[in-house]
Design an enzyme around this catalytic site. Structure first.
Site, PDB file in Angstrom:
ATOM      1  N   HIS A 195       0.797  -1.229   0.000  1.00  0.00           N
ATOM      2  CA  HIS A 195       0.000   0.000   0.000  1.00  0.00           C
ATOM      3  C   HIS A 195       0.832   1.282   0.000  1.00  0.00           C
ATOM      4  CE1 HIS A 195      -4.483   0.976   1.025  1.00  0.00           C
ATOM      5  NE2 HIS A 195      -4.029   1.705   0.030  1.00  0.00           N
ATOM      6  N   ASP A 248     -10.255  -0.505   3.346  1.00  0.00           N
ATOM      7  CA  ASP A 248      -9.101  -1.127   4.018  1.00  0.00           C
ATOM      8  C   ASP A 248      -9.509  -1.548   5.431  1.00  0.00           C
ATOM      9  OD1 ASP A 248      -6.482  -1.703   4.943  1.00  0.00           O
ATOM     10  OD2 ASP A 248      -5.620   0.029   3.897  1.00  0.00           O
ATOM     11  N   HIS A 282      -7.329  -1.383   7.638  1.00  0.00           N
ATOM     12  CA  HIS A 282      -6.418  -0.516   8.399  1.00  0.00           C
ATOM     13  C   HIS A 282      -6.611   0.950   8.009  1.00  0.00           C
ATOM     14  CE1 HIS A 282      -4.448  -4.497   7.704  1.00  0.00           C
ATOM     15  NE2 HIS A 282      -4.229  -4.418   9.001  1.00  0.00           N
ATOM     16  N   ASP A 299      -3.937   3.138   7.876  1.00  0.00           N
ATOM     17  CA  ASP A 299      -2.723   3.558   7.170  1.00  0.00           C
ATOM     18  C   ASP A 299      -2.388   5.026   7.422  1.00  0.00           C
ATOM     19  OD1 ASP A 299      -2.536   0.953   6.350  1.00  0.00           O
ATOM     20  OD2 ASP A 299      -3.224   1.308   4.301  1.00  0.00           O
ATOM     21  N   HIS A 347       3.801   0.742   4.398  1.00  0.00           N
ATOM     22  CA  HIS A 347       2.425   0.483   3.930  1.00  0.00           C
ATOM     23  C   HIS A 347       1.383   0.818   5.003  1.00  0.00           C
ATOM     24  CE1 HIS A 347       1.672  -4.013   5.265  1.00  0.00           C
ATOM     25  NE2 HIS A 347       2.281  -3.332   6.190  1.00  0.00           N
ATOM     26  N   ASP A 387      -7.440  -1.879  -0.780  1.00  0.00           N
ATOM     27  CA  ASP A 387      -6.502  -2.811  -0.138  1.00  0.00           C
ATOM     28  C   ASP A 387      -7.257  -4.130  -0.001  1.00  0.00           C
ATOM     29  OD1 ASP A 387      -5.110  -4.294   1.812  1.00  0.00           O
ATOM     30  OD2 ASP A 387      -4.384  -2.485   2.823  1.00  0.00           O
ATOM     31  N   ASP A 419      -6.938  -6.521   1.852  1.00  0.00           N
ATOM     32  CA  ASP A 419      -7.233  -6.979   3.218  1.00  0.00           C
ATOM     33  C   ASP A 419      -8.489  -6.321   3.778  1.00  0.00           C
ATOM     34  OD1 ASP A 419      -6.523  -4.531   4.566  1.00  0.00           O
ATOM     35  OD2 ASP A 419      -4.426  -5.160   4.678  1.00  0.00           O
ATOM     36  N   GLU A 461      -1.751  -4.875  -2.143  1.00  0.00           N
ATOM     37  CA  GLU A 461      -1.561  -5.891  -1.093  1.00  0.00           C
ATOM     38  C   GLU A 461      -1.900  -7.311  -1.531  1.00  0.00           C
ATOM     39  OE1 GLU A 461      -0.078  -5.473   1.917  1.00  0.00           O
ATOM     40  OE2 GLU A 461       0.170  -3.288   1.768  1.00  0.00           O
TER      41      GLU A 461
HETATM   42  N1  LIG Z   1      -1.580  -1.483   4.001  1.00  0.00           N
HETATM   43  C1  LIG Z   1      -1.537  -2.297   5.046  1.00  0.00           C
HETATM   44  N2  LIG Z   1      -1.776  -3.576   4.902  1.00  0.00           N
HETATM   45  N3  LIG Z   1      -1.227  -1.767   6.209  1.00  0.00           N
HETATM   46  C2  LIG Z   1      -1.096  -2.537   7.428  1.00  0.00           C
HETATM   47  C3  LIG Z   1      -0.604  -1.687   8.533  1.00  0.00           C
HETATM   48  C4  LIG Z   1      -0.498  -2.426   9.840  1.00  0.00           C
HETATM   49  C5  LIG Z   1      -0.118  -1.579  11.025  1.00  0.00           C
HETATM   50  N4  LIG Z   1      -1.128  -0.581  11.297  1.00  0.00           N
HETATM   51  C6  LIG Z   1       1.227  -0.907  10.804  1.00  0.00           C
HETATM   52  O1  LIG Z   1       1.286   0.292  10.696  1.00  0.00           O
HETATM   53  O2  LIG Z   1       2.235  -1.577  10.732  1.00  0.00           O
HETATM   54 MN   LIG Z   2      -3.707  -0.545   3.526  1.00  0.00          MN
HETATM   55 MN   LIG Z   3      -4.842  -3.060   5.079  1.00  0.00          MN
END
Ligand SMILES: NC(=[NH2+])NCCC[C@H](N)C(=O)O
Ligand SMILES: [Mn+2]
Ligand SMILES: [Mn+2]
Length: 302
Positions: free
Chosen positions: A103, A125, A127, A129, A142, A228, A230, A273
């Site tokens: 990402h 997402d 998350h 981010d 990411h 994303d 996920d 991702e």
């Molecule tokens: N694009 C993603 N899959 N991001 C996941 C981030 C996970 C976690 N919040 C981190 O900063 O490490």
């Molecule tokens: Mn993401």
């Molecule tokens: Mn994510």
């Protein structure tokens, strides 16, 4: 007729080098061009951007700041190229579709898309981010692209990363279920439009996605959609590096992507991702191609 320019950004530097760099290849192999043809759009494939090997780093450059923002130099190189390519695609009247890669590439697409225009962003997402080098629990970029594009915290002076035409009022996050403490604070303090899985459970994917687009669209020239994989439940999308249970279903994902098309505001998009080394028979990549088709107008019946 809409022309979609496919831009591969095969990097896994933002996810600590774990195989997600093979995503563009898996998504193409999964039938992206055919799916988009089925959506009635024309496609041009710009191929893959050059991603430096870590070893190719300029020997005179400072050492990478491991732990804070890992591989930030390599990420900068990729995102500068992607930003230019996205801006050039828009200047040619085409719609950029960037394929990650992790990402972190969103830093490039956002900076390119919001270079000469006001742009909103809808972020599908698990998350947020929104970490910065000071708040990241992992050091992985990411987990930081939205903060970088908005110039939050240490990213305030990181000019290559900032998206001039993107403001926090026009960012909407959809499907959140894994948010770090500092990210939650930021969401609260800056008033980001943020929709968790609970909101989707209560109100339904249609109402939530429509509202996200309303917020993101207010007063801008177009919308950047960041998908994303996920965001989906790991049952539907197993081939991702940071899976989180309790995500949207296959059907909810398609419904949301159909709304992307219906809003008629899509300016640029990325799909990120997808990690073939973690996938089952390329199903996550194939799902990504289907969702792209829905976002660009494919329906069961015309
Ligand atoms: N694009 C993603 N899959 N991001 C996941 C981030 C996970 C976690 N919040 C981190 O900063 O490490
Ligand atoms: Mn993401
Ligand atoms: Mn994510």
């Amino acid at each position: 007729m809409t022309t979609v320019r496919i831009i591969g950004a095969p990097t896994d530097y933002g996810a600590n080098r774990r195989g997600v760099d093979m995503g563009p290849s898996a998504i193409r192999y999964g039938g992206l061009a055919d799916q988009l043809a089925g959506a009635g759009v024309e496609t041009v494939d710009a191929g893959d951007l050059h991603v430096p090997r870590a070893e190719e780093r300029d020997p005179d450059a400072d050492a990478p700041s491991e732990g804070e923002a890992k591989f930030i130099r390599e990420t900068e190189a990729v995102c500068r190229r992607l930003g230019d390519e996205v801006a050039a695609t828009l200047a040619d009247g085409e719609v950029p579709l960037a394929l990650g890669g992790d990402h972190s590439i969103a830093i490039g697409s956002l900076s390119g898309s919001a270079r000469d225009a006001d742009v909103g962003a809808v972020w599908f997402d698990a998350h947020a981010d929104l970490n910065t080098p000071a708040t990241t629990p992992s050091g992985n970029v990411h987990g930081m692209p939205l903060a970088a594009a908005l110039g939050i915290g240490e990213f305030a002076d990181t000019e290559w990363a900032n998206a001039p035409g993107l403001s926090p009022e026009n960012v909407a996050l959809v499907g959140l279920r894994s948010v770090d403490g500092a990210e939650a604070e930021l969401i609260r303090d800056r008033g980001f439009a943020a929709y968790t899985m609970s909101d989707i459970d209560e109100r339904g994917i249609t109402a939530v996605t429509e509202e996200a687009f309303e917020v993101a669209s207010a007063g801008v020239d177009g919308i950047h959609v960041s998908l994303d994989l996920d965001w989906l439940d790991p049952n539907a999308a197993p081939g991702v590096g940071t899976p989180v249970r309790g995500g949207v279903t296959y059907r909810e994902a398609h419904s949301a992507m159909e709304i992307v098309d219906e809003t008629d505001a899509l300016r640029s998009m990325e799909i990120v991702e997808v990690n073939p080394t973690l996938d089952q028979h390329n199903e996550t990549a194939e799902l990504a191609t289907e969702l792209a088709a829905s976002a660009f107008g494919k329906r069961v019946l015309y």
